[in-house]
Design an enzyme around this catalytic site. Structure first.
Site, mmCIF file in Angstrom:
data_model
loop_
_atom_site.group_PDB
_atom_site.id
_atom_site.type_symbol
_atom_site.label_atom_id
_atom_site.label_comp_id
_atom_site.label_asym_id
_atom_site.label_seq_id
_atom_site.Cartn_x
_atom_site.Cartn_y
_atom_site.Cartn_z
ATOM 1 N N ASP A 96 0.976 4.524 25.438
ATOM 2 C CA ASP A 96 1.471 5.222 26.623
ATOM 3 C C ASP A 96 1.163 4.379 27.857
ATOM 4 O O ASP A 96 0.015 4.000 28.077
ATOM 5 C CB ASP A 96 0.761 6.577 26.730
ATOM 6 C CG ASP A 96 1.644 7.642 27.326
ATOM 7 O OD1 ASP A 96 2.414 7.315 28.236
ATOM 8 O OD2 ASP A 96 1.551 8.804 26.885
ATOM 9 N N ASP A 197 5.608 6.588 30.928
ATOM 10 C CA ASP A 197 5.449 7.866 31.611
ATOM 11 C C ASP A 197 6.338 7.925 32.858
ATOM 12 O O ASP A 197 6.410 6.947 33.615
ATOM 13 C CB ASP A 197 3.968 8.006 32.007
ATOM 14 C CG ASP A 197 3.640 9.364 32.585
ATOM 15 O OD1 ASP A 197 3.792 10.357 31.864
ATOM 16 O OD2 ASP A 197 3.226 9.419 33.761
ATOM 17 N N GLU A 248 10.022 8.402 29.393
ATOM 18 C CA GLU A 248 9.991 9.814 29.787
ATOM 19 C C GLU A 248 10.774 9.921 31.086
ATOM 20 O O GLU A 248 10.420 9.299 32.086
ATOM 21 C CB GLU A 248 8.549 10.281 30.009
ATOM 22 C CG GLU A 248 8.500 11.744 30.410
ATOM 23 C CD GLU A 248 7.153 12.170 31.005
ATOM 24 O OE1 GLU A 248 6.814 13.352 30.868
ATOM 25 O OE2 GLU A 248 6.463 11.333 31.619
ATOM 26 N N HIS A 322 2.115 16.982 24.935
ATOM 27 C CA HIS A 322 0.874 17.392 25.610
ATOM 28 C C HIS A 322 1.130 18.134 26.919
ATOM 29 O O HIS A 322 0.193 18.657 27.513
ATOM 30 C CB HIS A 322 0.021 16.159 25.876
ATOM 31 C CG HIS A 322 0.700 15.177 26.780
ATOM 32 N ND1 HIS A 322 1.757 14.398 26.349
ATOM 33 C CD2 HIS A 322 0.521 14.871 28.087
ATOM 34 C CE1 HIS A 322 2.176 13.663 27.358
ATOM 35 N NE2 HIS A 322 1.448 13.929 28.424
ATOM 36 N N ASP A 323 2.372 18.158 27.395
ATOM 37 C CA ASP A 323 2.703 18.851 28.646
ATOM 38 C C ASP A 323 3.476 20.144 28.411
ATOM 39 O O ASP A 323 3.832 20.828 29.368
ATOM 40 C CB ASP A 323 3.578 17.951 29.540
ATOM 41 C CG ASP A 323 2.796 16.832 30.204
ATOM 42 O OD1 ASP A 323 1.573 17.010 30.409
ATOM 43 O OD2 ASP A 323 3.398 15.787 30.504
#
Length: 549
Positions: A96, A197, A248, A322-323
């Site tokens: 990431d 990200d 993302e 995770h969000d």
């Protein structure tokens, strides 16, 4: 060569995965110890969320040093061993990368605060419009204004996220060079891919007030975004066809994603978009309680599926990360049809056109924890909004109800390995509480049960490897206006596949445009499928995959 279209990615949030030293935090050694479990599931890549040095204001997405492993997760030797052990099992690591911003503790930002002109230009500093008035009225995604005043400099810096996450200035070629060096470093350490990200926010447009919204139209999919991504691709990961990348994309558009994830591979392998996960919002407002809009969910997913295919661009397909809250709590039925609805939701995503992502515990049907006290929540966004909701006049009880549905902590509770204390995650006190239902929702129980959600996911992963139609086939939505069924057809080189899913707890009859008795059942979440000619009787949350050569 690994083809990412036939691959499945497993996302690990190391902090909550497995703790080997009893400090209550998961670590890299924990991932090493559980590699055989991941191998058993059959996935090809592990996406690890950030484990770099960080003050952890935003759970590691506030990076203070890109080149070192945060001691709470282990050492560089641990990472190297993890990469080597994963490779032995045919699994590659996807790292990431957070390049829209750094932590304000990063040495670049610390030098900027001291007035060093070189490093000030690494970030976005602006004068206020007048004393006490920020440069623009943009809102931070975590609440409040997106500019923070620095008295010593008499200037503001931009932070689209937390106040400790200062946005980088990608206009500066030196910043882009630094980013390239970081990627090259991790390729050298054995990374097999990268997840970027909020990468579509790195190119800012005009810095002016937004009187129609929160400012996002001035920095989302900005003017130079494709130029920056092509440059990054050419200088780093684009030199190796084996390296897979995913971006993302925050509040993005289809038109931009045709380029981000185009077949020419000049930018990224694939993209995450989140529009389908806003169907239980009120417009863009997340902190509300509304039932999810099933028709909208289908329309968005099918729109992206069909149009990305038409433009030869590639999706990452997913429900969880995770969000996001746990999907079985969100769109399934935990109370009455936990197992059936979890399997159905898995089938919907894994048979789509795109590379599927499984978030740790999704393959077990893990649920939202249902926390009832603010101390149980650790997420900065959730804590901020708990306060903001009450300032807006909501009762504490209502604020909790909203957090129980939408908090990012819903997916961050520890991985449920077994029925023992702390779900086998740690021998210490976990950093966040374990969900109470781990007594029956856990990996140990599901590995032993041939009918478990885990076994269903394992079959879904294998189907993609066994049937080219899933990886390469065309997709056609079926009966799109049906109020309870999510159905589509895949076709490839004379083969045909129907994927038929009942999204609700009531039995329903669904009609196809042809006789289905000639098809064989590849996978179902019930023992016996009820097909009569062109009709299928679907029980609550029933899911069927039919195939014909």
């Amino acid at each position: 060569m690994t083809d990412f279209r036939k691959s499945v990615v497993y996302q690990i949030y190391p902090k909550s995965f497995y703790d080997t030293n009893g400090d209550g935090l998961g670590d890299l050694r924990g991932v090493i110890e559980k590699l055989d479990y991941i191998k058993e599931l059959g996935v090809d890549y592990i996406w690890l969320t950030p484990f770099y040095i960080s003050p952890q204001r935003d759970n590691g997405y506030d990076i203070a040093d890109y080149y070192h492993v945060d001691p709470r997760y282990g050492t560089m030797e641990d990472f190297e061993e993890l990469a080597a052990e994963a490779k032995k099992r045919g699994i590659r690591l996807m790292l990431d990368m957070v390049f829209n911003h750094t932590s304000t503790e990063h040495e670049w930002f610390q030098k900027a605060l001291q007035g060093d002109p070189k490093y000030k230009d690494y970030y976005i500093f602006k004068k206020g419009k007048e004393p006490g008035v920020p440069p623009t009225n943009w809102e931070s995604k975590f609440g409040g204004n997106a500019w923070e005043y620095v008295e010593d400099l008499d200037e503001y810096y931009l932070h689209l996220f937390d106040v400790t996450q200062a946005d980088l200035n990608w206009e500066n070629p030196q910043v882009r060079k630094e980013v390239q060096e970081i990627i090259k470093f991790w390729i050298g350490k054995g990374a097999g891919g990268f997840r970027f990200d909020v990468v579509n926010l790195i190119s800012k447009g005009e810095f002016k007030d937004d009187y129609e919204g929160d400012g996002r139209r001035f920095y989302t999919d900005g003017p130079k975004i494709h130029e920056y991504l092509r440059e990054l691709n050419e200088a780093t990961f684009g030199t190796d066809a084996e390296l897979v990348t995913v971006g993302e994309m925050s509040s993005t558009t289809l038109e931009n994603c045709y380029h981000y994830a185009g077949e020419d591979g000049k930018e990224l392998s694939m993209v995450f978009s989140f529009h389908h996960l806003k169907v239980d919002f009120m417009g863009n407002e997340k902190w509300v309680i509304v039932p999810f809009d099933f028709q909208k969910l289908k329309d968005i997913i099918f729109d992206w599926q069909v149009k990305m295919a038409e433009h030869k661009a590639w999706n990452a397909v997913f429900w969880c990360n995770h969000d996001q809250p746990r999907v079985v709590s969100r769109f399934g039925n935990v109370k009455n049809y936990w197992k059936e609805s979890a399997k159905m939701l898995g089938t919907v995503v894994h048979c789509l056109r795109g590379t599927p992502y499984i978030y740790q515990g999704e393959e077990l049907g893990m649920t939202n924890p249902g926390f009832t006290r603010i101390e149980q929540y650790k997420d900065v966004e959730s804590r901020n909004h708990f306060r903001i909701l009450q300032e807006k006049g909501l009762s504490e009880e209502n604020a909790y109800q909203i957090l129980q549905i939408h908090s990012r902590d819903n997916s961050r509770t520890p991985m449920q390995w077994d029925e023992t204390k702390n779900a086998g995650f740690t021998t210490g006190d976990p950093w966040i509480e374990v969900t109470k239902n781990h007594s029956y929702i856990n990996a140990k129980a599901e590995l032993e049960d041939p009918d478990s959600i885990f076994q269903h996911y394992k079959k879904l992963v294998q189907l993609r490897k066994d049937y080219d139609i899933i990886a390469y086939g065309d997709i056609e939505p079926l009966d799109q206006k049906n109020p309870s069924v999510f159905a589509y057809r895949r076709t490839y080189q004379g083969e045909e596949m129907y994927v038929i899913n009942n999204f609700y707890g009531k039995e329903v009859t669904w009609k196809a445009d042809k006789d289905l008795t000639e098809f064989c059942v590849l996978l179902s979440n019930y023992q016996d499928t009820m097909i009569h000619g062109n009709q299928v009787t679907l029980r609550p949350y029933e899911s069927i995959v039919l195939h014909k050569k």
